[in-house]
Design a protein around this motif. Structure first.
Motif, PDB file in Angstrom:
ATOM      1  N   TRP A   1       2.355   1.762  -3.358  1.00  0.00           N
ATOM      2  CA  TRP A   1       1.335   2.267  -4.271  1.00  0.00           C
ATOM      3  C   TRP A   1       1.149   3.775  -4.074  1.00  0.00           C
ATOM      4  O   TRP A   1       1.074   4.531  -5.045  1.00  0.00           O
ATOM      5  CB  TRP A   1       0.015   1.521  -4.015  1.00  0.00           C
TER       6      TRP A   1
ATOM      7  N   LEU B   1       0.832  -1.204   0.000  1.00  0.00           N
ATOM      8  CA  LEU B   1       0.000   0.000   0.000  1.00  0.00           C
ATOM      9  C   LEU B   1       0.866   1.253   0.000  1.00  0.00           C
ATOM     10  O   LEU B   1       0.608   2.200  -0.749  1.00  0.00           O
ATOM     11  CB  LEU B   1      -0.949   0.013   1.198  1.00  0.00           C
ATOM     12  N   THR B   2       1.907   1.253   0.806  1.00  0.00           N
ATOM     13  CA  THR B   2       2.803   2.413   0.852  1.00  0.00           C
ATOM     14  C   THR B   2       3.511   2.601  -0.481  1.00  0.00           C
ATOM     15  O   THR B   2       3.652   3.737  -0.962  1.00  0.00           O
ATOM     16  CB  THR B   2       3.825   2.266   1.992  1.00  0.00           C
TER      17      THR B   2
END
Length: 116
Positions: A17, A14-15
């Motif tokens: 992304w 997620l980070t």
């Protein structure tokens, strides 16, 4: 087969992304800034170009953009390498090569922007 996450940027998908999206916005903003400079300048000369880059905020924006290119490229290529290169040795070789290229690119840009 599980891919080890020892060479990704943040160890969190997620980070990574979010970093890619933020870096893309920075790259787009810098592109628009440079395009506006060319469109608003009647005659782009060495003097006008050096005048633009004599501003501290332009130097910082340029280096932020270069850092964004490096981060964006690292995350994107890491994803490609882990998805499509199954041999650990080949993937490591490619990642080391990419690291060397991005390291050289970043420090060349730092020297170019902050040169006296």
């Amino acid at each position: 087969m599980r891919v080890r996450h020892s060479t990704n940027l943040t160890r969190n998908g997620l980070t990574d992304w979010i970093v890619q999206r933020v870096s893309a916005v920075i790259l787009a903003a810098y592109t628009l800034f440079i395009m506006a400079f060319f469109m608003c300048s009647v005659d782009v000369t060495y003097a006008s170009w050096t005048g633009l880059f004599s501003n501290l905020w332009v130097k910082v924006f340029t280096l932020l953009t270069v850092f964004s290119i490096v981060a964006h490229a690292w995350i994107g290529m890491w994803t490609v390498f882990t998805d499509y290169v199954k041999s650990t040795a080949v993937r490591a070789f490619l990642q080391i090569g990419l690291f060397v290229i991005l390291f050289f690119y970043f420090f060349t840009a730092v020297l170019a922007v902050w040169a006296v």
